[in-house]
Design a protein around this motif. Structure first.
Motif, short mmCIF file in Angstrom:
data_model
loop_
_atom_site.label_atom_id
_atom_site.label_comp_id
_atom_site.label_asym_id
_atom_site.label_seq_id
_atom_site.Cartn_x
_atom_site.Cartn_y
_atom_site.Cartn_z
N GLY A 161 -25.13 -8.91 30.14
CA GLY A 161 -25.41 -7.72 29.33
C GLY A 161 -26.34 -6.71 29.95
O GLY A 161 -26.63 -5.68 29.36
N GLN A 210 -27.91 2.70 16.57
CA GLN A 210 -27.72 2.23 17.95
C GLN A 210 -28.95 2.58 18.78
O GLN A 210 -29.61 3.60 18.56
N ASP A 264 -28.73 -2.52 22.48
CA ASP A 264 -27.35 -2.78 22.91
C ASP A 264 -27.31 -3.78 24.06
O ASP A 264 -26.47 -4.67 24.07
N ALA A 265 -28.20 -3.60 25.02
CA ALA A 265 -28.23 -4.52 26.17
C ALA A 265 -28.53 -5.95 25.72
O ALA A 265 -27.90 -6.91 26.18
N GLN A 281 -27.99 -7.23 22.68
CA GLN A 281 -26.87 -7.74 21.90
C GLN A 281 -25.74 -8.20 22.80
O GLN A 281 -25.11 -9.24 22.54
N LYS A 282 -25.47 -7.48 23.87
CA LYS A 282 -24.45 -7.89 24.82
C LYS A 282 -24.86 -9.19 25.53
O LYS A 282 -24.03 -10.07 25.75
N SER A 283 -26.13 -9.30 25.87
CA SER A 283 -26.62 -10.51 26.54
C SER A 283 -26.44 -11.73 25.64
O SER A 283 -25.93 -12.76 26.07
N ALA A 315 -24.40 -12.13 23.12
CA ALA A 315 -22.98 -12.42 22.93
C ALA A 315 -22.43 -13.24 24.09
O ALA A 315 -21.70 -14.21 23.90
N GLU A 316 -22.79 -12.86 25.31
CA GLU A 316 -22.30 -13.59 26.48
C GLU A 316 -22.89 -14.99 26.56
O GLU A 316 -22.20 -15.95 26.91
N LYS A 363 -18.11 -12.43 21.49
CA LYS A 363 -17.72 -11.08 21.89
C LYS A 363 -18.69 -10.01 21.38
O LYS A 363 -18.81 -8.95 21.98
N TYR A 364 -19.36 -10.32 20.27
CA TYR A 364 -20.21 -9.32 19.64
C TYR A 364 -21.56 -9.94 19.25
O TYR A 364 -21.60 -11.04 18.69
N ASN A 385 -17.45 -8.78 12.92
CA ASN A 385 -18.49 -7.98 13.55
C ASN A 385 -18.65 -6.62 12.87
O ASN A 385 -19.77 -6.17 12.61
#
Length: 380
Positions: free
Chosen positions: A11, A48, A53-54, A56-58, A60-61, A66-67, A216
């Motif tokens: 992320g 947002q 955002d970074a 949340q992506k981290s 999720a991975e 996915k989210y 999501n």
């Protein structure tokens, strides 16, 4: 990508403006629009924020989802999940769970017509006995807080799918390093990010991770509409903490094993709760769904004296008496009067949460020093 690599890179991208390797703290409440509605994806930081955002992506991975969605606390994340429901809906929840979760369910959402059934889930067949046409959610923790019970996530997911019911798993104690509930069939993974993910006792935050886009979207609508979102500085701190998650969790687990080995034969200890013990209920399931067993340990004293428990709790040097868990430093807690005080005593006693129960959050200090600290406190 292996987990250790994910922890460093998932992320996270260099800042497109400066090339900064660390995600900047976008300390802003709003964003310039070239014309009404032309906001390049960012309009207001409750909705947002690039730092969030970074993160949340981290997350999720890390959870193979996915989210990811971040909230201002773990309870705010749980609150968002229950807001998916409607009056008349029912929830089957584990009878051993964090006191704040129990309080949220029984004191807040019960007033709005949502019914909660608290069930022992060590045998997942017990879940099905409490499902009816109104059941919309199964909620569980594993390992549970504070009794360290292990619940079969895959078995619970099979029941949830059979009855078209959502399954949410609080994965705070295990973290994505030790366990990935989405891979075992869960629909929602919840974290009190305050704990191991942040890892340094300097952030309060919660998170949800899902795979389904509609789920999501519904949760993101609640996140934005209810407004319980974290600030960018906290998101930055968690992004930094995650980079060492795999190293910390390995040490937490190693120290947990050494301390469990010390406590299991101690003459003052009555019952010891740690899922890595071969005689722990559902130890085999723990071996199947976890990669190691973590650093959370609970134990009761022979005689179940609250006064003796308090004497021990006040005698530690390295174990600090405090709420919370999952930091690099070791903490000790008395659930009956601290984290689980909101649960009536008669309900606590039913699940084994006695007045002498002591919960340890084993840190990453040298294990020999922690054992010496325990030994001294138990001998006073």
């Amino acid at each position: 990508m292996k987990f250790g690599t994910k922890a460093i890179h998932a992320g996270v991208e260099p800042d497109p403006t400066t090339g900064a390797i660390m995600t900047p703290v976008y300390q802003t409440s709003t964003y310039v629009q070239a014309s009404p509605g032309d906001h390049k994806g960012y309009e207001y930081s409750r909705t947002q924020n690039p730092t969030r955002d970074a993160l949340q992506k981290s997350l999720a991975e890390l959870e193979n989802g996915k989210y990811g969605l971040c909230f201002s606390s773990g309870l705010a994340a749980i609150d968002a999940v229950i807001k998916l429901l409607n009056p008349g809906d029912e929830v089957v929840a584990a009878n051993d769970l964090y006191g704040g979760t129990y309080r949220l369910f029984t004191k807040i959402f019960s007033k709005f017509g949502i019914k909660f059934h608290f069930v022992g889930m060590e045998n997942v067949s017990e879940i099905e006995e409490h499902i009816n046409s109104n059941t919309k959610l199964i909620w569980l923790e594993t390992p549970t807080n504070p009794m360290m019970n292990i619940i079969d996530i895959k078995g619970a997911s099979e029941i949830a799918k059979k009855h078209n019911t959502l399954l949410a798993v609080d994965n705070t104690f295990a973290t994505p390093y030790l366990q990935n509930p989405l891979d075992l069939g869960a629909d929602i993974v919840m974290h009190s990010v305050t704990k191991y993910l942040g890892g340094h006792s300097d952030v309060v935050m919660g998170a949800l991770v899902v795979k389904d886009q509609k789920l999501n979207d519904d949760l993101a609508f609640i996140q934005n509409s209810s407004g319980a979102t974290p600030g960018p500085q906290d998101c930055f701190l968690v992004l930094r903490g995650i980079k060492t998650l795999h190293l910390r969790m390995q040490r937490h687990s190693e120290n947990g094993r050494k301390i469990a080995d010390f406590l299991k034969d101690h003459p003052r200890v009555d019952k010891l709760y740690w899922p890595g013990l071969e005689n722990h209920p559902n130890h085999q399931i723990a071996k199947e769904q976890m990669r190691d067993f973590g650093g959370m340990i609970s134990f009761t004293l022979k005689g179940d004296s609250k006064e003796e428990a308090f004497k021990i709790l006040e005698s530690f040097h390295y174990f600090t008496l405090a709420e919370s868990l999952g930091g690099v430093e070791s903490l000790v807690n008395h659930p009956a009067t601290m984290t689980h005080a909101s649960i009536p005593r008669e309900e606590r006693i039913k699940i084994g949460l006695l007045d002498s129960l002591i919960r340890l959050s084993v840190g990453i200090e040298d294990a020999d020093d922690l054992i010496a600290d325990l030994k001294a406190a138990l001998e006073k």
